[in-house]
Design a protein around this motif. Sequence first.
Motif, PDB file in Angstrom:
ATOM      1  N   LEU A  14      72.441  56.366  78.153  1.00 19.07           N
ATOM      2  CA  LEU A  14      73.493  55.657  78.731  1.00 19.07           C
ATOM      3  C   LEU A  14      73.676  56.471  80.066  1.00 19.07           C
ATOM      4  O   LEU A  14      73.827  57.464  80.479  1.00 19.07           O
ATOM      5  CB  LEU A  14      75.106  55.362  78.099  1.00 19.07           C
ATOM      6  CG  LEU A  14      74.523  54.479  76.900  1.00 19.07           C
ATOM      7  CD1 LEU A  14      76.278  55.014  76.161  1.00 19.07           C
ATOM      8  CD2 LEU A  14      73.848  53.649  77.246  1.00 19.07           C
ATOM      9  N   ASP A  15      73.978  55.599  81.678  1.00 19.20           N
ATOM     10  CA  ASP A  15      73.887  56.065  82.638  1.00 19.20           C
ATOM     11  C   ASP A  15      75.245  57.469  82.600  1.00 19.20           C
ATOM     12  O   ASP A  15      74.734  57.528  84.084  1.00 19.20           O
ATOM     13  CB  ASP A  15      74.236  54.786  84.134  1.00 19.20           C
ATOM     14  CG  ASP A  15      72.646  53.852  84.016  1.00 19.20           C
ATOM     15  OD1 ASP A  15      71.285  54.881  83.672  1.00 19.20           O
ATOM     16  OD2 ASP A  15      72.359  52.911  84.378  1.00 19.20           O
ATOM     17  N   SER A  16      75.745  56.710  82.486  1.00 12.04           N
ATOM     18  CA  SER A  16      77.261  57.110  82.224  1.00 12.04           C
ATOM     19  C   SER A  16      77.002  58.634  81.743  1.00 12.04           C
ATOM     20  O   SER A  16      78.314  59.484  81.600  1.00 12.04           O
ATOM     21  CB  SER A  16      78.325  56.659  81.353  1.00 12.04           C
ATOM     22  OG  SER A  16      78.463  56.223  80.357  1.00 12.04           O
ATOM     23  N   VAL A  17      76.022  59.097  80.799  1.00 10.93           N
ATOM     24  CA  VAL A  17      75.832  60.402  80.555  1.00 10.93           C
ATOM     25  C   VAL A  17      74.854  61.429  81.410  1.00 10.93           C
ATOM     26  O   VAL A  17      73.220  60.812  81.352  1.00 10.93           O
ATOM     27  CB  VAL A  17      75.048  60.632  79.258  1.00 10.93           C
ATOM     28  CG1 VAL A  17      74.563  61.873  78.689  1.00 10.93           C
ATOM     29  CG2 VAL A  17      76.082  59.945  78.001  1.00 10.93           C
ATOM     30  N   ASP A  18      75.133  62.567  81.794  1.00 11.08           N
ATOM     31  CA  ASP A  18      73.904  63.322  82.680  1.00 11.08           C
ATOM     32  C   ASP A  18      73.522  64.065  81.558  1.00 11.08           C
ATOM     33  O   ASP A  18      74.302  65.288  80.724  1.00 11.08           O
ATOM     34  CB  ASP A  18      75.045  63.740  84.134  1.00 11.08           C
ATOM     35  CG  ASP A  18      73.987  64.542  85.161  1.00 11.08           C
ATOM     36  OD1 ASP A  18      72.494  64.898  84.489  1.00 11.08           O
ATOM     37  OD2 ASP A  18      74.365  64.907  85.600  1.00 11.08           O
ATOM     38  N   LEU A  19      72.457  64.376  81.685  1.00  9.65           N
ATOM     39  CA  LEU A  19      72.069  65.506  80.226  1.00  9.65           C
ATOM     40  C   LEU A  19      72.062  66.116  80.966  1.00  9.65           C
ATOM     41  O   LEU A  19      71.901  68.031  80.599  1.00  9.65           O
ATOM     42  CB  LEU A  19      70.372  65.271  79.986  1.00  9.65           C
ATOM     43  CG  LEU A  19      70.071  63.826  79.053  1.00  9.65           C
ATOM     44  CD1 LEU A  19      69.105  63.190  78.767  1.00  9.65           C
ATOM     45  CD2 LEU A  19      70.902  64.124  77.916  1.00  9.65           C
ATOM     46  N   THR A  20      72.254  66.903  82.254  1.00  5.87           N
ATOM     47  CA  THR A  20      71.915  68.201  82.559  1.00  5.87           C
ATOM     48  C   THR A  20      73.011  68.626  82.590  1.00  5.87           C
ATOM     49  O   THR A  20      73.011  70.029  82.848  1.00  5.87           O
ATOM     50  CB  THR A  20      71.579  67.960  84.550  1.00  5.87           C
ATOM     51  OG1 THR A  20      72.463  67.230  84.960  1.00  5.87           O
ATOM     52  CG2 THR A  20      70.289  67.546  84.497  1.00  5.87           C
ATOM     53  N   GLN A  21      73.744  68.051  82.815  1.00  3.43           N
ATOM     54  CA  GLN A  21      75.526  68.402  81.997  1.00  3.43           C
ATOM     55  C   GLN A  21      75.780  69.374  80.588  1.00  3.43           C
ATOM     56  O   GLN A  21      76.567  70.139  80.558  1.00  3.43           O
ATOM     57  CB  GLN A  21      76.434  68.038  82.295  1.00  3.43           C
ATOM     58  CG  GLN A  21      76.453  67.034  83.824  1.00  3.43           C
ATOM     59  CD  GLN A  21      76.777  68.156  84.444  1.00  3.43           C
ATOM     60  OE1 GLN A  21      77.631  68.897  84.820  1.00  3.43           O
ATOM     61  NE2 GLN A  21      75.951  68.454  85.695  1.00  3.43           N
ATOM     62  N   PHE A  22      74.309  68.849  80.414  1.00  2.00           N
ATOM     63  CA  PHE A  22      74.658  69.962  78.417  1.00  2.00           C
ATOM     64  C   PHE A  22      74.400  71.266  78.435  1.00  2.00           C
ATOM     65  O   PHE A  22      73.480  71.497  78.017  1.00  2.00           O
ATOM     66  CB  PHE A  22      74.044  69.093  77.705  1.00  2.00           C
ATOM     67  CG  PHE A  22      75.138  67.375  76.933  1.00  2.00           C
ATOM     68  CD1 PHE A  22      75.840  67.387  75.933  1.00  2.00           C
ATOM     69  CD2 PHE A  22      74.567  66.181  78.158  1.00  2.00           C
ATOM     70  CE1 PHE A  22      76.201  65.930  75.766  1.00  2.00           C
ATOM     71  CE2 PHE A  22      75.313  65.433  77.418  1.00  2.00           C
ATOM     72  CZ  PHE A  22      76.045  65.434  76.930  1.00  2.00           C
TER      73      PHE A  22
END
Length: 101
Positions: A14-22
Amino acid sequence: MLRGTTPTLHFTILDSVDLTQFADGWVSLSQGAKIIIDKRLSECECVYNTLSIKLTQEETLRLSSGSYTRIQLRLRDSQGNALASNIITVETGEILKDGVI
């Protein structure tokens, strides 16, 4: 997906999820109840909400042809919150000549 090939798997979140923040995560591929391939988030390429991972010939040769492979993405952020994708099921195709080329 075919055994003995080097596919690149792409996951769009989803656009609201930034994978780089995990902080950590895994892409797991299983057949039956057994995990066959387990790739860490550090082995993936993450660009905002898209995760890509390339499998090797050796990895896909571990899969059995004529069956289904289940794929799931699991992530954990720095606060300990966990996220999991739905399980994706793909047919695993055979190759005529086994082994790495």
